[in-house]
Design a protein around this motif. Structure first.
Motif, mmCIF file in Angstrom:
data_model
loop_
_atom_site.group_PDB
_atom_site.id
_atom_site.type_symbol
_atom_site.label_atom_id
_atom_site.label_comp_id
_atom_site.label_asym_id
_atom_site.label_seq_id
_atom_site.Cartn_x
_atom_site.Cartn_y
_atom_site.Cartn_z
ATOM 1 N N ASN A 10 8.372 45.471 101.590
ATOM 2 C CA ASN A 10 8.991 45.007 100.353
ATOM 3 C C ASN A 10 8.057 44.182 99.481
ATOM 4 N N MET A 11 6.899 43.766 100.001
ATOM 5 C CA MET A 11 5.870 43.010 99.271
ATOM 6 C C MET A 11 6.383 41.679 98.717
ATOM 7 N N HIS A 12 7.390 41.083 99.327
ATOM 8 C CA HIS A 12 7.867 39.748 98.977
ATOM 9 C C HIS A 12 7.711 38.853 100.200
ATOM 10 N N THR A 13 7.794 37.559 99.985
ATOM 11 C CA THR A 13 7.680 36.638 101.108
ATOM 12 C C THR A 13 8.518 35.390 100.838
ATOM 13 N N SER A 14 8.749 34.637 101.866
ATOM 14 C CA SER A 14 9.476 33.380 101.755
ATOM 15 C C SER A 14 8.906 32.399 102.773
ATOM 16 N N GLY A 15 9.312 31.160 102.668
ATOM 17 C CA GLY A 15 8.825 30.150 103.598
ATOM 18 C C GLY A 15 9.249 30.422 105.029
ATOM 19 N N ALA A 16 10.472 30.894 105.198
ATOM 20 C CA ALA A 16 10.963 31.199 106.548
ATOM 21 C C ALA A 16 10.178 32.348 107.174
ATOM 22 N N SER A 17 9.878 33.372 106.376
ATOM 23 C CA SER A 17 9.133 34.499 106.931
ATOM 24 C C SER A 17 7.693 34.105 107.250
ATOM 25 N N GLY B 168 5.559 40.706 104.433
ATOM 26 C CA GLY B 168 5.861 41.572 103.323
ATOM 27 C C GLY B 168 4.994 42.809 103.235
ATOM 28 N N LEU B 169 3.861 42.835 103.911
ATOM 29 C CA LEU B 169 2.983 43.997 103.831
ATOM 30 C C LEU B 169 3.572 45.177 104.588
ATOM 31 N N LEU B 170 3.746 45.059 105.877
ATOM 32 C CA LEU B 170 4.383 46.106 106.669
ATOM 33 C C LEU B 170 5.835 45.774 106.969
ATOM 34 N N VAL B 171 6.066 44.525 107.344
ATOM 35 C CA VAL B 171 7.405 44.101 107.743
ATOM 36 C C VAL B 171 7.590 42.635 107.356
ATOM 37 N N GLN B 172 8.830 42.260 107.083
ATOM 38 C CA GLN B 172 9.139 40.856 106.798
ATOM 39 C C GLN B 172 10.329 40.441 107.640
ATOM 40 N N ILE B 173 10.130 39.397 108.446
ATOM 41 C CA ILE B 173 11.176 38.865 109.305
ATOM 42 C C ILE B 173 11.289 37.374 109.020
ATOM 43 N N PRO B 174 12.338 36.775 108.638
ATOM 44 C CA PRO B 174 13.583 37.323 108.104
ATOM 45 C C PRO B 174 13.400 37.697 106.649
ATOM 46 N N ALA B 175 14.139 38.671 106.216
ATOM 47 C CA ALA B 175 14.045 39.148 104.836
ATOM 48 C C ALA B 175 15.026 38.398 103.956
#
Length: 69
Positions: free
Chosen positions: A36-43, A20-27
């Protein structure tokens, strides 16, 4: 004489691969999102695998060393 190579690589990769800081994969609706400054368990899982792969390449395969003292 201390070897700071693995420490420097680990800190830089940790900052760059924080989900979420620079990039989030998968979003959350797309495959990739930037800043986007969000996160998930998969990411978190994907970023952990990428982190482990890169830290292994830099410390074991390339044998990056930074000596001080």
């Amino acid at each position: 004489m201390a070897d700071w190579g693995p420490v420097v690589v680990a800190v830089i990769l940790f900052v760059l691969l924080t989900p979420g800081l620079l990039v989030q994969i998968p979003a959350r609706g797309r495959i990739i999102e930037f800043g986007n400054m969000h996160t998930s368990g998969a990411s978190i899982l994907v970023h952990t695998i990428i982190y482990f792969g890169l830290i292994t390449i830099f410390t074991i395969v390339i044998r990056l060393h930074i000596y001080t003292g």
